[in-house]
Design an enzyme around this catalytic site. Structure first.
Site, short mmCIF file in Angstrom:
data_model
loop_
_atom_site.label_atom_id
_atom_site.label_comp_id
_atom_site.label_asym_id
_atom_site.label_seq_id
_atom_site.Cartn_x
_atom_site.Cartn_y
_atom_site.Cartn_z
CE LYS A 47 -3.97 -2.19 0.29
NZ LYS A 47 -4.94 -2.20 -0.81
CB SER A 287 -3.59 -10.56 2.66
OG SER A 287 -2.46 -9.82 3.06
#
Length: 338
Positions: A47, A287
């Site tokens: 991110k 994830s």
């Protein structure tokens, strides 16, 4: 010659790809797996890339400036950490609303970067999961009403999110594999990484297979999945069902770049996490474990014998220690199979 960087933002990107040779041998894999280790970004996840691209693109368009703008976002964690870090480095104020299920570590990281933690009305937050992605607009509207000079980064629908991975992550994978990547595996949180990477790789070679990891909505063996309001776990959202894209599919996501959706259980995810830590000395988050578990499934297929499979591994396991991600041990004799 000395090499001194001017800002931590200059260290975002160019993360390493590592092939998991010991894991391949232990599991008897037919294909090769080389993970893209995104936790090497300075704030610890993929991110960081989107945060930097979103902020700098808005600066170039004259939409924001550090002397007057407060950036606002509503997030499940890693994007918040990424924006908080970039905002701090550039001198912006950052106000964030945090979704349910965010680990303690990520909340504390955002506080460390001086982010202001806000609490949107409960009825708006609940509406996000009842009404789907469109309900985020109501949350953003509340933020803008309560934040002077506020500007929302709108990670779920901001094309700069996709651009970050199309311009940088995808090319890095292509270059570091000498264009020999055969299968890419990713997840869908905001939709930016899988869309951007998939689009780039498909343009370079239409035969590159793009596979999306999806949580099994019927997985009731773990409370983390059973109690999840969005039908997923740790940023892996179920965006596709038998009827097509569902209400939780972000606007950034483009299914046209996807060749296959593969369902994964949380037990398979945990086993992948612990196998990677045990045999490769790499401890990743859930994830990442989901993407790796799908990559393992792909590598076990005869059709992928000798092929190079690259899963995107968004962050490491240190952000989930409070959830005891490290303590649930699955050895190679476990009944959990890929």
């Amino acid at each position: 010659m000395a090499k001194i960087y001017n800002s931590i933002t200059e260290l975002i990107g160019h993360t390493p790809i590592v092939e998991f040779h010991r894991l391949e041998k232990v599991l008897g894999l037919k294909g090769r797996i080389a993970g893209k280790l995104e936790y090497f970004n300075p704030a610890g996840s993929h991110k960081d890339r989107a945060a930097l691209e979103i902020i700098e693109s808005a600066e170039k368009r004259g939409e924001i400036s550090a002397d007057k703008t407060t950036i606002v976002e509503f997030t499940s964690g890693n994007m918040g950490v990424g924006i908080a870090s970039v905002a701090a480095a550039k001198g912006y104020k950052f106000k964030i609303g945090i979704q349910n299920g965010v680990s303690v570590e990520r909340k504390k990281l955002m506080e460390a970067y001086n982010a202001q933690i806000a609490e949107p009305p409960k009825e708006l937050v609940a509406g996000v999961f009842e009404k789907g992605i469109k309900a985020f607009d109501d949350v953003y509207a509340w933020f803008l009403q309560t934040t002077p000079n506020g500007w929302t980064s709108r990670q779920l629908s901001n094309p700069d999110n996709v651009a970050a991975h199309y311009k940088h992550t995808g090319p890095e994978i292509w270059e570091d594999t000498d264009g020999k990547v055969d299968v890419f595996v990713g997840g869908v949180g905001t939709g930016g990484s899988s869309h951007g990477i998939g689009k780039f790789l498909k343009e370079k070679n239409k035969n590159v297979k793009i596979v999306i990891a999806q949580p099994d909505k019927n997985d009731v063996e773990t409370p983390l999945v059973k109690g999840a309001e969005d039908g997923g776990f740790h940023g892996i959202h179920a965006v596709y069902d038998e009827n097509g894209l569902n209400a939780m599919a972000p606007e950034n996501f483009n299914q046209e770049v996807v060749d296959e959706y593969e369902t994964i259980t949380y037990s398979e995810t945990l086993k992948a996490v612990h196998l990677l830590a045990h045999y490769e000395g790499i401890f990743v988050g859930a994830s990442s474990g989901a993407a790796l578990a799908v990559a393992i499934k792909q590598a076990l297929k005869e059709e992928n014998k000798g092929k190079l499979i690259v899963p995107l591994l968004p962050d490491n396991g240190e952000r989930y220690l409070s959830e005891d991600l490290q303590s649930v041990r699955y050895d190679i004799e476990s009944k959990v199979e890929f």
